[in-house]
Design a protein around this motif. Structure first.
Motif, PDB file in Angstrom:
ATOM      1  N   VAL A  80       0.806  -1.222   0.000  1.00 20.02           N
ATOM      2  CA  VAL A  80       0.000   0.000   0.000  1.00 20.02           C
ATOM      3  C   VAL A  80       0.840   1.273   0.000  1.00 20.02           C
ATOM      4  O   VAL A  80       0.336   2.329  -0.366  1.00 20.02           O
ATOM      5  CB  VAL A  80      -1.048   0.040   1.147  1.00 20.02           C
ATOM      6  CG1 VAL A  80      -2.041  -1.088   0.986  1.00 20.02           C
ATOM      7  CG2 VAL A  80      -0.396   0.046   2.504  1.00 20.02           C
ATOM      8  N   THR A  81       2.110   1.175   0.381  1.00 16.50           N
ATOM      9  CA  THR A  81       2.952   2.378   0.347  1.00 16.50           C
ATOM     10  C   THR A  81       3.645   2.566  -0.995  1.00 16.50           C
ATOM     11  O   THR A  81       4.215   3.625  -1.248  1.00 16.50           O
ATOM     12  CB  THR A  81       3.999   2.366   1.474  1.00 16.50           C
ATOM     13  OG1 THR A  81       4.798   1.190   1.353  1.00 16.50           O
ATOM     14  CG2 THR A  81       3.349   2.432   2.838  1.00 16.50           C
ATOM     15  N   ARG A 111      -5.730   2.267   1.707  1.00 16.98           N
ATOM     16  CA  ARG A 111      -4.464   2.269   2.428  1.00 16.98           C
ATOM     17  C   ARG A 111      -4.639   2.362   3.951  1.00 16.98           C
ATOM     18  O   ARG A 111      -4.053   1.548   4.669  1.00 16.98           O
ATOM     19  CB  ARG A 111      -3.556   3.395   1.914  1.00 16.98           C
ATOM     20  CG  ARG A 111      -2.231   3.464   2.666  1.00 16.98           C
ATOM     21  CD  ARG A 111      -1.307   4.525   2.123  1.00 16.98           C
ATOM     22  NE  ARG A 111      -0.110   4.621   2.953  1.00 16.98           N
ATOM     23  CZ  ARG A 111       0.955   5.297   2.607  1.00 16.98           C
ATOM     24  NH1 ARG A 111       0.990   5.942   1.461  1.00 16.98           N
ATOM     25  NH2 ARG A 111       1.996   5.336   3.415  1.00 16.98           N
ATOM     26  N   ALA A 136      -5.022   2.091  -3.324  1.00 20.85           N
ATOM     27  CA  ALA A 136      -4.573   3.223  -2.509  1.00 20.85           C
ATOM     28  C   ALA A 136      -5.706   3.798  -1.661  1.00 20.85           C
ATOM     29  O   ALA A 136      -5.476   4.289  -0.556  1.00 20.85           O
ATOM     30  CB  ALA A 136      -3.965   4.305  -3.401  1.00 20.85           C
ATOM     31  N   THR A 158       2.059   1.291  -4.119  1.00 21.83           N
ATOM     32  CA  THR A 158       1.151   1.075  -5.250  1.00 21.83           C
ATOM     33  C   THR A 158       0.759   2.387  -5.937  1.00 21.83           C
ATOM     34  O   THR A 158       0.663   3.428  -5.299  1.00 21.83           O
ATOM     35  CB  THR A 158      -0.125   0.330  -4.803  1.00 21.83           C
ATOM     36  OG1 THR A 158      -0.883   0.014  -5.978  1.00 21.83           O
ATOM     37  CG2 THR A 158      -0.987   1.181  -3.877  1.00 21.83           C
TER      38      THR A 158
END
Length: 170
Positions: free
Chosen positions: A143-144, A155, A152, A146
């Motif tokens: 998630v950091t 996230r 996102a 993408t």
């Protein structure tokens, strides 16, 4: 330098690296093994010798070169990062999972922005049965990094769930 001047060493090392890059890996390996034997304390030569062994699928033979390359403080920057990733990955392939976790954990601590190290650490954590830690690391990495807007958007939730994958609503 055991009969090698600094200029000779630099030229021999450059030639061996060029051979590896040109796909002539066995020739590069032979030259790097000889150069490493002549210069056993040279971390850069040891790293290049480890690297060429790895590219040939000779992981067990690569380990002592990686260990020698990392034994002091001579290797720095991208070479040190590459050696930590290479050794950690090689340990993992050889089934030396705890050593892989330790090496890759050191790499992530020294190079916290290197996502490759984090991905290999997650694999090693999985191999040691630390699946929660592996999943937490991978989900956070996902998630950091993408660019997928749908992912996102989730996230905050994914980061929160990654902290405790076993939590449920009761």
């Amino acid at each position: 330098m055991s009969g090698h001047s600094a200029a000779d060493r630099n030229q021999l090392l450059s030639e061996a690296v060029r051979l590896r890059e040109a796909g002539r890996r066995e020739e590069a390996r032979e030259r790097l093994v000889a150069l490493s034997a002549a210069l056993p304390l040279d971390a850069e030569v040891a790293y290049q010798a480890a690297w060429v062994h790895d590219t040939l699928g000779l992981e067990a033979e690569a380990v002592p070169y990686y260990e020698r390359a990392l034994s002091g403080s001579a290797l720095a920057g991208d070479d040190r990062r590459g050696a930590l990733l290479g050794l950690g990955s090689t340990y993992r392939i050889l089934g030396r999972h705890e050593e892989a976790v330790a090496t890759l954990t050191t790499g992530v601590a020294e190079f916290p922005d290197d996502n490759g190290l984090k991905a290999f650490l997650a694999m090693a954590l999985y191999n040691t049965g630390r699946t929660h830690d592996a999943m937490q690391l991978l989900l956070t990495l996902l998630v950091t990094t993408t660019a997928d807007p749908e992912l996102a958007a989730y996230r905050p939730a994914i980061e929160e769930y990654a902290k405790d994958l076993d939590a449920t609503m009761e």
